[in-house]
Write an enzyme that holds these catalytic residues in place. Structure first.
Site, mmCIF file in Angstrom:
data_model
loop_
_atom_site.group_PDB
_atom_site.id
_atom_site.type_symbol
_atom_site.label_atom_id
_atom_site.label_comp_id
_atom_site.label_asym_id
_atom_site.label_seq_id
_atom_site.Cartn_x
_atom_site.Cartn_y
_atom_site.Cartn_z
ATOM 1 N N HIS A 348 -13.242 37.147 -6.650
ATOM 2 C CA HIS A 348 -12.318 36.077 -7.039
ATOM 3 C C HIS A 348 -11.842 36.187 -8.475
ATOM 4 O O HIS A 348 -11.153 35.291 -8.948
ATOM 5 C CB HIS A 348 -12.967 34.698 -6.876
ATOM 6 C CG HIS A 348 -13.267 34.310 -5.469
ATOM 7 N ND1 HIS A 348 -12.401 33.582 -4.696
ATOM 8 C CD2 HIS A 348 -14.346 34.568 -4.692
ATOM 9 C CE1 HIS A 348 -12.939 33.383 -3.503
ATOM 10 N NE2 HIS A 348 -14.122 33.975 -3.468
ATOM 11 N N LYS A 527 -5.988 21.692 -12.767
ATOM 12 C CA LYS A 527 -6.884 22.829 -12.517
ATOM 13 C C LYS A 527 -7.927 22.815 -13.622
ATOM 14 O O LYS A 527 -7.810 22.041 -14.573
ATOM 15 C CB LYS A 527 -6.115 24.149 -12.530
ATOM 16 C CG LYS A 527 -5.116 24.278 -13.707
ATOM 17 C CD LYS A 527 -4.296 25.548 -13.630
ATOM 18 C CE LYS A 527 -3.054 25.441 -12.775
ATOM 19 N NZ LYS A 527 -3.128 26.160 -11.523
ATOM 20 N N ARG A 528 -8.961 23.654 -13.512
ATOM 21 C CA ARG A 528 -9.917 23.741 -14.604
ATOM 22 C C ARG A 528 -9.187 24.087 -15.898
ATOM 23 O O ARG A 528 -8.178 24.797 -15.888
ATOM 24 C CB ARG A 528 -10.974 24.808 -14.302
ATOM 25 C CG ARG A 528 -11.961 24.386 -13.228
ATOM 26 C CD ARG A 528 -12.746 23.153 -13.637
ATOM 27 N NE ARG A 528 -13.666 23.467 -14.699
ATOM 28 C CZ ARG A 528 -14.962 23.748 -14.533
ATOM 29 N NH1 ARG A 528 -15.478 23.722 -13.321
ATOM 30 N NH2 ARG A 528 -15.734 24.019 -15.564
ATOM 31 N N LYS A 533 -5.289 29.806 -18.135
ATOM 32 C CA LYS A 533 -4.410 28.941 -17.346
ATOM 33 C C LYS A 533 -3.348 28.282 -18.235
ATOM 34 O O LYS A 533 -2.391 27.706 -17.746
ATOM 35 C CB LYS A 533 -5.232 27.888 -16.614
ATOM 36 C CG LYS A 533 -6.219 28.498 -15.591
ATOM 37 C CD LYS A 533 -7.000 27.440 -14.866
ATOM 38 C CE LYS A 533 -8.103 27.988 -13.969
ATOM 39 N NZ LYS A 533 -7.640 28.412 -12.633
ATOM 40 N N THR A 635 -4.735 28.296 -5.449
ATOM 41 C CA THR A 635 -4.541 27.671 -4.146
ATOM 42 C C THR A 635 -3.824 26.335 -4.352
ATOM 43 O O THR A 635 -3.104 25.875 -3.460
ATOM 44 C CB THR A 635 -5.890 27.414 -3.440
ATOM 45 O OG1 THR A 635 -6.816 26.889 -4.405
ATOM 46 C CG2 THR A 635 -6.456 28.683 -2.840
ATOM 47 N N LYS A 639 -0.609 24.298 -2.313
ATOM 48 C CA LYS A 639 -0.597 22.884 -1.906
ATOM 49 C C LYS A 639 0.667 22.191 -2.412
ATOM 50 O O LYS A 639 1.280 21.388 -1.698
ATOM 51 C CB LYS A 639 -1.840 22.166 -2.442
ATOM 52 C CG LYS A 639 -3.144 22.717 -1.862
ATOM 53 C CD LYS A 639 -4.385 22.237 -2.620
ATOM 54 C CE LYS A 639 -5.597 23.079 -2.211
ATOM 55 N NZ LYS A 639 -6.748 22.919 -3.122
HETATM 56 C C1 T68 Z 1 -10.948 30.992 -8.346
HETATM 57 N N1 T68 Z 1 -12.222 31.214 -8.979
HETATM 58 C C2 T68 Z 1 -9.844 31.826 -8.957
HETATM 59 N N2 T68 Z 1 -14.268 30.480 -9.735
HETATM 60 O O1 T68 Z 1 -9.785 31.595 -10.344
HETATM 61 C C3 T68 Z 1 -8.538 31.409 -8.295
HETATM 62 N N3 T68 Z 1 -16.582 31.304 -10.988
HETATM 63 O O2 T68 Z 1 -7.467 32.176 -8.779
HETATM 64 C C4 T68 Z 1 -8.651 31.558 -6.787
HETATM 65 O O3 T68 Z 1 -7.534 31.007 -6.152
HETATM 66 C C5 T68 Z 1 -9.894 30.856 -6.273
HETATM 67 O O4 T68 Z 1 -11.046 31.298 -6.966
HETATM 68 C C6 T68 Z 1 -10.106 31.089 -4.796
HETATM 69 O O5 T68 Z 1 -10.032 32.448 -4.517
HETATM 70 C C7 T68 Z 1 -13.054 30.180 -9.165
HETATM 71 O O6 T68 Z 1 -12.760 29.050 -8.825
HETATM 72 C C8 T68 Z 1 -15.254 29.593 -9.916
HETATM 73 O O7 T68 Z 1 -15.129 28.402 -9.704
HETATM 74 C C9 T68 Z 1 -16.558 30.118 -10.419
HETATM 75 C C10 T68 Z 1 -17.684 29.363 -10.278
HETATM 76 C C11 T68 Z 1 -18.867 29.870 -10.758
HETATM 77 C C12 T68 Z 1 -18.909 31.093 -11.363
HETATM 78 C C13 T68 Z 1 -17.741 31.789 -11.474
#
Ligand code: T68
Length: 796
Positions: A348, A527-528, A533, A635, A639
């Site tokens: 990811h 988003k985070r 970002k 994602t 949406k």
């Molecule tokens: C997200 N990753 C991607 N990670 O940033 C996003 N990481 O682009 C993508 O759409 C999504 O994954 C689904 O594929 C994350 O959300 C985390 O949340 C995370 C959590 C713990 C450790 C590392």
């Protein structure tokens, strides 16, 4: 089910399950009674699915994920079981407010962001598609922290969704698995016995996940850590109460909290323990089930597919080899082959700081046998590929991405661009050795939650226009296209959006005491909070825009509400400064009598799944502005498009595919490409150069530096300003000018009749982004799994 049957079921549960009388019931009691009444309807289709999986000897998919960001479940279940009329009718009959009851449910925040939400969408899609599957994760006592603002600063509070009884889970005390850590290894030839020094128990809790129309139900099994030995009665009797409770507290720590970090590996022993804890428990459960049905372990890959959601469950490789080789006596190379054919891995992220690596010392201490097996897996890999480079172990660290790759028969990226970059960057060497292993499965979202449930107005319009088939065949949305020429359809499309905006404006007024004009552009970035970002780029553009309006307040500006939502990792100082700056900018702009008619900033605290469901249907503009090459997929972007918002975005992650599908003219593109970013980064003066060329940018940064937004502490944002001027790794300055241009293009387009056409094209052409399509892809390309045959709808 009729409303009156539902009412009787609710009253029954109120009295006999909750022990409450109608006259003293609180909203909590009613919500629980409704949940139990709905849950009763889930059980039969759920059991039916389990029985059919066994009877048909169907291949099962096991989805291993540290996170399942499921949010609220009541409305989801009601919708999928088609119980809306019954539930609403019953609530009305009982004199209760249905919406209020739904809102009372705590939002299960067992995830950080996209990765966890993807897992939740996948669970729903696997049930809708009748793909026999089971999700495995951790039942965190505290999910992601609750965010509050104090003087604009983020304050984290523990989240305690389990303070109230959780209506959806079934405790499984009989599913209790011993998990060990530490200790020593006794080698017997090539095999070994592992004698852990610390033991605890993983106890299962099952939540049924029901698919569309109740046609299939899978299980989400979350593990809770329990002590092996209860509390110490001897110590207790001596009066040493704290010591008596200690073993229990220590064991329970493992499922206590979700790590609130989506970028940096915590380097914490506890995190590695959590990862092993849930992976090992899940594998043992999977093998137990397999062995109850089959007696030949060689058939494991034919009957089970185990997906590792990111590297968090990467220890599954060595653990499965250990179970097969050490515990079942299988030859080592054969065990590796069987494990690999069973396992697959989703990546990811390409951010180097987010790729997990564990110190060999730590790994050797906690999992001594696994470290030995990792060395052997590595040697075997070198032998098989003729490579002389040690891959999974380097500089005293075990590299979990590489380990996952080596132990998986397929490795997938989450968007076309991301998959391509995986092949060219992080997994370049491994890809050359295994050119067919990497595949792409572009992410998707479940249309049941992210359109049908969250946007009833638009959903009704769609169903009235093209029928209901779109709900589980989202590509049917393209049947809307011919209607985009029809003015009455467009009017109704615009009216649905407008009504959603009015609702949101009312919520802002009531809950946040901020009034906004629903005629404004609702411009949303949720988003985070992360530098890649680029919320700070969005803020700089906001500030520059504000300064321009101030220069000339009567120039007929297009009104805009900038809406932000998101949490910063507690240890990520820069992200927390962005949070604070957003709040400080909001304070100044919202109270500026010269400009506030045209520009407001709203930042509701504690962004979560439920808030997303509220904001997305009301959005006009979706901000997807990451530095190209950094956002694996996204994602949220899908949406928004599905709900008729236009995207302003870079060519990053799935934005590329969204733009291809909705067409360039319905997408506001700006910024450098991933390649251009890499090229530009070589020029160390990129930020200074960009600032020198753009006086608006220079002025915005200077305004931040000057203390205009923090008069009580003028130096507060020197850090941000300096970072942007001297460092700017994420290319905020170099992309700013083009971002500004695109934003003004948005101003020019908004409010014109064509805007609604553009928005409607976004909805009509987003059908491909259903997670049903994604899951079909995994089933065909990775899992080699088929849906259960001849499944019928349980609910109509
Ligand atoms: C997200 N990753 C991607 N990670 O940033 C996003 N990481 O682009 C993508 O759409 C999504 O994954 C689904 O594929 C994350 O959300 C985390 O949340 C995370 C959590 C713990 C450790 C590392």
């Amino acid at each position: 089910m009729t409303p009156s049957e539902m009412k009787n079921a609710i009253l029954h549960h109120l009295v006999y399950t909750l022990g409450k009388d109608v006259s003293t019931a609180h909203i909590y009691d009613w919500r629980m009674a409704l949940s139990f009444a709905v849950r009763d309807q889930i059980v039969d289709p759920w059991f039916g699915a389990t029985r059919r999986s066994y009877a048909g000897k169907l291949k099962r998919v096991y989805y291993l994920s540290m996170e399942f960001l499921i949010g609220r479940l009541l409305k989801d279940a009601i919708i999928n079981l088609r119980l809306e009329d019954a539930a609403l009718g019953a609530m009305n009959d009982l004199g209760l407010n249905y919406e209020q009851i739904l809102e009372d449910e705590p939002d299960a925040a067992l995830g950080n962001g996209g990765l966890g939400r993807l897992a939740a969408c996948f669970m729903e899609s696997m049930s809708t598609l009748a793909c026999p599957a089971m999700g495995y994760g951790i039942r965190y006592e505290h999910g992601l922290f609750r965010q509050r603002f104090e003087d604009g600063r983020q304050v984290e509070e523990p989240e305690d969704w389990l303070n109230q009884r959780h209506a959806w889970e079934f405790e499984r005390p009989e599913v209790a698995i011993d998990i060990g850590f530490g200790g020593h290894v006794q080698e017997i030839g090539k095999r070994a016995n592992w004698y852990p020094s610390e033991m605890l128990i993983a106890m299962g809790h099952d939540t049924p996940v029901i698919g569309w129309k109740g046609r299939w139900g899978n299980t989400l099994r979350l593990w809770e850590a329990r002590p092996m030995h209860g509390f110490d009665l001897q110590r207790f009797n001596r009066g040493d109460y704290a010591a008596a409770a200690e073993p229990e507290a220590l064991a329970r720590t493992l499922s206590r909290v979700l790590y609130p970090d989506d970028t940096t590996e915590q380097g914490k022993e506890l995190r590695l323990k959590q990862e092993f804890f849930f992976t090992a428990a899940s594998l043992r459960d999977i093998l137990r089930r397999f062995e109850s049905e089959y007696n030949d372990l060689k058939r494991l890959p034919q009957k089970a597919a185990i997906q590792m959601n990111d590297t968090h469950p990467a220890i599954a490789g060595p653990e499965l080899v250990r179970l097969l080789h050490d515990e079942r006596g299988m030859d080592f190379e054969e065990a590796v082959g069987i494990a690999r054919n069973t396992l697959s891995y989703t990546n990811h992220t390409l951010l180097p700081e987010a790729l997990e690596r564990w110190d060999e010392g730590l790994m050797g201490r906690l999992l001594p046998r696994h470290l030995q097996l990792i060395y052997r897996i590595n040697e075997l890999h070198m032998k098989d590929t003729g490579s002389r480079k040690v891959t999974a172990v380097e500089d005293g660290h075990v590299k979990m991405g590489e380990l996952s790759f080596i132990m998986a028969h397929k490795v997938n990226g989450v968007s076309a661009l991301h998959t391509d970059l995986m092949k060219k960057t992080v997994f370049k060497d491994l890809h050359e050795q295994h050119p067919t292993r990497i595949v792409n499965e572009t992410n998707g979202v479940t249309p049941r939650r992210w359109l049908l449930s969250c946007n009833p107005r638009l959903s009704s319009l769609i169903t009235e226009t093209i029928g209901e088939g779109w709900v589980d065949n989202l590509e049917q949305l393209e049947r809307l296209e011919p209607h985009i020429k029809d003015s009455s359809f467009l009017e109704r499309f615009a009216a649905a959006k407008r009504a959603n905006k009015v609702d949101l404006a009312r919520w802002f007024a009531d809950d946040l005491k901020i009034s906004v004009d629903p005629e404004s552009i609702f411009d949303v970035q949720i988003k985070r909070i992360h530098e890649y970002k680029r919320q700070h780029m969005n803020l700089l553009e906001t500030i520059a825009h504000w300064l321009e309006i101030r220069d000339n307040p009567n120039a007929g500006w297009v009104p805009r509400v900038k809406i932000f939502g998101g949490k910063a990792a507690p240890g990520y100082v820069f992200a927390k400064e962005i949070v604070r700056l957003t709040n400080d900018v909001a304070k100044v702009l919202n109270s500026d009598p010269l400009t506030s008619r045209y520009l407001k900033v709203v930042y509701p605290p504690n962004y979560n799944v439920s808030l997303a469901e509220r904001l997305i249907p009301a959005a006009d503009l979706s901000e997807q502005i990451s530095t190209a090459g950094k956002e694996a997929s996204g994602t949220g972007n899908m949406k928004f498009a599905l709900n008729g918002a236009l995207t302003i975005g870079t060519l990053d992650g799935a934005n590329v595919e969204i733009r291809d599908l909705v067409k360039a003219e319905n997408f506001f593109l700006f910024g450098m490409t991933a390649e251009e970013v890499m090229e530009r980064r070589k020029d160390s003066g990129h930020a200074a150069e960009a600032i020198a060329k753009d006086s608006r940018l220079a002025r915005a940064i200077e305004t931040v530096r000057s203390g205009r937004f923090s008069p009580e502490e003028p130096g507060r944002y020197h850090g941000i300003a300096d970072n942007l001027t001297h460092h700017d790794y994420f290319m905020v300055c170099s992309d700013f000018t083009d971002f500004w241009r695109a934003q003004r293009e948005v101003d020019g387009a908004f409010g014109k009749p064509n805007w609604t056409c553009m928005a409607a094209y976004n909805t009509a052409r987003s059908g491909w982004f259903s997670s049903d399509r994604t899951i079909r892809g995994y089933m065909a390309d990775i899992w080699n799994a088929a849906p259960a045959p001849e499944v019928e709808d349980a609910a109509e």
